[in-house]
Motif scaffolding. Sequence first.
Motif, PDB file in Angstrom:
ATOM      1  N   PHE A  52     -26.012  51.048  -2.472  1.00 18.08           N
ATOM      2  CA  PHE A  52     -24.737  50.486  -2.918  1.00 18.08           C
ATOM      3  C   PHE A  52     -24.063  51.409  -3.935  1.00 18.08           C
ATOM      4  CE2 PHE A  52     -21.835  47.357  -4.749  1.00 18.08           C
ATOM      5  CZ  PHE A  52     -21.474  46.600  -3.645  1.00 18.08           C
ATOM      6  N   LEU A  69     -27.345  46.219  -5.794  1.00 12.91           N
ATOM      7  CA  LEU A  69     -26.104  46.925  -6.097  1.00 12.91           C
ATOM      8  C   LEU A  69     -26.419  48.347  -6.564  1.00 12.91           C
ATOM      9  CD1 LEU A  69     -24.239  44.076  -8.030  1.00 12.91           C
ATOM     10  CD2 LEU A  69     -24.331  44.533  -5.571  1.00 12.91           C
ATOM     11  N   SER A 125     -17.473  50.132  -5.147  1.00 16.65           N
ATOM     12  CA  SER A 125     -18.325  50.178  -3.961  1.00 16.65           C
ATOM     13  C   SER A 125     -18.073  48.974  -3.064  1.00 16.65           C
ATOM     14  CB  SER A 125     -19.792  50.231  -4.381  1.00 16.65           C
ATOM     15  OG  SER A 125     -20.647  50.265  -3.252  1.00 16.65           O
ATOM     16  N   ALA A 126     -17.932  47.783  -3.661  1.00 13.11           N
ATOM     17  CA  ALA A 126     -17.699  46.569  -2.872  1.00 13.11           C
ATOM     18  C   ALA A 126     -16.414  46.678  -2.062  1.00 13.11           C
ATOM     19  CB  ALA A 126     -17.663  45.358  -3.793  1.00 13.11           C
ATOM     20  N   HIS A 154     -17.157  48.665   0.874  1.00 15.85           N
ATOM     21  CA  HIS A 154     -17.930  47.852   1.815  1.00 15.85           C
ATOM     22  C   HIS A 154     -17.026  46.913   2.621  1.00 15.85           C
ATOM     23  CE1 HIS A 154     -21.475  49.316  -0.267  1.00 15.85           C
ATOM     24  NE2 HIS A 154     -22.279  48.616   0.529  1.00 15.85           N
ATOM     25  N   MET A 182     -29.941  47.457   2.413  1.00 11.80           N
ATOM     26  CA  MET A 182     -28.585  47.224   1.942  1.00 11.80           C
ATOM     27  C   MET A 182     -27.642  48.388   2.293  1.00 11.80           C
ATOM     28  SD  MET A 182     -26.910  44.897   0.259  1.00 11.80           S
ATOM     29  CE  MET A 182     -25.392  44.676  -0.658  1.00 11.80           C
ATOM     30  N   SER A 183     -26.403  48.050   2.610  1.00 11.71           N
ATOM     31  CA  SER A 183     -25.259  48.959   2.729  1.00 11.71           C
ATOM     32  C   SER A 183     -25.262  49.808   3.996  1.00 11.71           C
ATOM     33  CB  SER A 183     -25.133  49.883   1.514  1.00 11.71           C
ATOM     34  OG  SER A 183     -24.974  49.139   0.324  1.00 11.71           O
ATOM     35  N   SER A 216     -23.816  44.442   4.537  1.00  9.35           N
ATOM     36  CA  SER A 216     -24.580  43.326   3.960  1.00  9.35           C
ATOM     37  C   SER A 216     -26.080  43.465   4.157  1.00  9.35           C
ATOM     38  CB  SER A 216     -24.095  41.999   4.548  1.00  9.35           C
ATOM     39  OG  SER A 216     -24.124  42.045   5.968  1.00  9.35           O
ATOM     40  N   ALA A 225     -19.621  49.096  -9.240  1.00 13.68           N
ATOM     41  CA  ALA A 225     -19.967  48.141  -8.184  1.00 13.68           C
ATOM     42  C   ALA A 225     -18.710  47.569  -7.517  1.00 13.68           C
ATOM     43  CB  ALA A 225     -20.830  47.020  -8.748  1.00 13.68           C
TER      44      ALA A 225
END
Length: 802
Positions: free
Chosen positions: A251, A247, A293-294, A297, A219-220, A227, A290
Amino acid sequence: MAKIKHNNLLDTVISVMTNAKESGVLHLYAEGEKFDGRQIQIKGKKLFHFGTTGYLGLEQDYRLKQGAINAINSYGSQFPLSKSYISQPLYAELESLLYDIYGSPVVITKNSTLGHLGVIPSIVDDSDGVILDHQVHWSVQSAVNPLKLRSVPVEMIRHNNLEMLEDKIRKLQSKCKKIWYMADGMYSMYGDYAPIKELMQLSEKYPQLHIYFDDVHGMSWKGNNGSGYVMSVLKKLPDRMILFGTLGKTFGAGGAVMVCNDKKIHQRIKIFGGPLTFSVQLEPATVGAAIASAKIHLSEEIYEMQDDLYDRISYFNQCLQKTNLPLIINNNSPIFYIGAGMPETGFNLVNRLIEAGFYVNLGMFPAVPVKNTGLRITISRHNQKQEIKALVEALEYHFPKALAETHTNLDRVNFAFGRGNNKMTTSTQSRSNLTLETYNSIKHIDPKLWNETVGGNSFYDWKGLKDLEGVFKNNSSPENNYQFYYYVVKNDKQECILATFFSYGLWKEDMLAPESVSVKLEKMREGEPYYHTSYCLSMGSMITEGEHLYLCQDKSDWKEAFNLLLEQLEILEKKLKPQYVILRDFNTADKAIKAFLHNKGFVQVAMPEAAVYDQFNWNDEASYIETLSKSSRKHFRKDIEAFRDKFEIQVLDELSNIELEKSFELYQQVKKNNLGLNTFSYPLSLFKHMNLSPQWEYILLYLKEEKMLQVGVMFCYKNSNNIYTPAIIGMDYEFSREYNVYRQLLFQTILRANELGNKRIDFGLTAGFEKHKVGAKVLEKCAYIQTKDNFALEALDWLRKD
C-alpha cells in the motif's frame, strides 16, 4: 522425583538467528543518502533489490511522498493524542476512502500487530473457541495467546489441512458458541494461499464457523481496488468474516485496517479496542501518504500497476521454468521460495548473490522448519526484466556451487522439502579417505571395537545392545518394536573416527515437554492412546542413556565423518519417513558441535540433566560421607542415614517370579508419577529378559515396619567397561516420601558400585538435585532435532501456554 528443567524456545530461536547474523545474512544495515526501490546499498555495494514487500513500488510514488510532506506541513510530525479523544483531521477522509475500497466498514490501526492484539481479545468471547493454521502469522498467534488465560480453547491444525480443520470444528461445536478459524490469505514465506473457496463451503456447513484472515501480503497487488487476495476470490466480504489488510507494505504508507460487516463488532472495536484505544494514532505524514495511495487504489491506475507487476512475475516464472532450481511453490504471487535445505547452504547462497550484485531474503527457522531454509525472493515493479533475468542466471551459476561448498546436493534439498527427483544431479564430494560402515545388528560389529568406543558408556555395550535387539521386536504393541541401525566411520589407517547407533520407533511427542503438557495429553490419550505420537529416528534408543556418539573431535576430519553419517541418515529417512530425527545426549558447552549442527539444519533443545558418580576414593561409609559437601552431609544424615535401619536391603542376581512382578509394578508407579520425562512404558518382556541376563542385578528395599513389604527396586546393569548403571527404578508411592525411598536407593547404589570396584556410576537423566546431594556430578545435556514441519512443536507450545 525432580522434574526436567526446560529450555526456552526463544533461546533456541536467538541462537539460530545469531548464527545467521554471524554468517552475514541477517540484521544488515542499508546505506546511502537516497533509495529508489530498485537498488539497495549494503556495506558499500549497490545491489538489485529482490527482498521488498512493497510489490507495487508505491512507497516511491511522488504522490505519496507529496501527501506525506503536505500533511507534515499542515499538521506537524505527529498528532500526540489518543484517537479515542480526537482523531487528526485527515483520519475521516482516509476511513471514507478505505470504506470505498472494501465496500465495508473499517477500523484503522497503528499496524497489523497492534491491530490483532486489540481486535482478537475483543471479538473472541469466553464461550468461543479458536483454531489456528500453524503457519498463520506470528502477530495473530501472539494476540491469541492471552485467550488461554480466559480458558478459551485454542486448537492448531497443519497448514491448509481442511480435513483436520473440520475434525477440530466437530470437536468444538458442542461446547463453543462461535468457532474462529484464523489464517493468512497469502502466506509470507512460500507465497501460497489459503483455500478460500473450500473454507467458505465449510462456513456454510457449520454456521458457528467464523473466519479471521490476515491478508497483509495479499494487499494492493491483487483484488478489486487493490483490496487484496482474499477479496479477489470472494468479491464481497461475508458477514462471518473479519479481514485485516495493511496500509504499509504494498500500500506504500503505514498502519493497518480491519474490515468487517458485523456492526456490533465494528462498533465494539471502534469504541474500545484495547491497545488501539491507548496507543498514539498514525502520524499525519503516514495518513497523508495513505490517502494518496487510497486514491490511486480507487482509480483505474491500480489495475495498470497490477498488470505491470503480473508481467514481471510471469517473466520470472518463465525464466525459472528453464532451470532446475527447486522452486517450492508454483503460483502467480510476487513471493518465490528457492529451497536450500540446510542453513549453511542458505547462508552461502545469500552471500554469493550479494557478491554477484543481488539482495534476497533468507527464509529460516522459526518462520520455516530449520531444514527448509531457502531464498525468499520477492518481485516488485521496481525490478526490470534485465535484472530479473540476471538474477536467474546468477542463481543457476551459484546454486550448484553453494551445494558443493556445503557438501550437499539437489537430491538432499528436494528431499528436505518433500519433492521428487530433479534433473540436476550434483553429488557430494568427499574431502578425505574416510569410510562409513553401516549395520542393522550389533552382531555384525566387532565387540572389542564397539566396547572401546560407544559401548564404554552405560548399558549399551555390545552385550546390552544384543539383548535389546531381541527384546524390542515382534511385540504386539507398536511402541515396543524398534529397528536398530549402527554406523562406524574409519580413516584409511582403520582408526575409528565416529561410531554410534540409531533406533527407529514410536515416541510420545511430549517426551521432553513440560510436565503440565504431558498431564493434559495423557488425559486425551485415555480415549486415543497414540494422540500426539510420532515415529522418530533417534540416536540411541528410548531405554538407553549417556553419550551415544563416539567422535574424535581432535581429528581434523571429524566434520567430514559427521557429514557422512548425516548423509546416510537422510538415505534412511527416505525409507522410513520419520517425523523427527533426534541427535541426543550432547554436552551443551560444546560450541563446535552446536555450530556444526545448526548449520546442518538441526535445532538445539534442552534435555533433562544427567548425573555421574566417579569419586570412589573411599573405603567405608564414614570416608564416603567425608567426600560430601557440608550441606550434603546434613542431607545424608537427615534423609538417608536416619531411615537406613527402617529397611532391609537385598542385592540379587535374579528375581523370583513374584519379585519380578512386584518390581515391575513398582516401576509402573514411577512411570505414572513421573511425567517430566514422558515415554511409553517398557514392556514386561524387557524385565523378564533382564532377569535372565548375567549383566543385570537388582537392589531391593524392604520396609521392616510393613512386614517386609518391598517398597523400592533399582535395576542395575554391569557394563563390560566397569561402569555401573542404575537404569530403571521402581518405588511404592504410598511410602516413598515418608521414608525417602528414592534417596536410600541412590545411596545403596553407590555402596554397591564401590563394593564391585566400579570406576563410575552412570545415574542417567532427571532428578539432578537428588543425585548431586549424594555426591554425583550433574551434567547439562542437550539434543538436536529436525522435524518435517514445525506443527508438532508449535501445537505442544500452545498446550504449554494453556
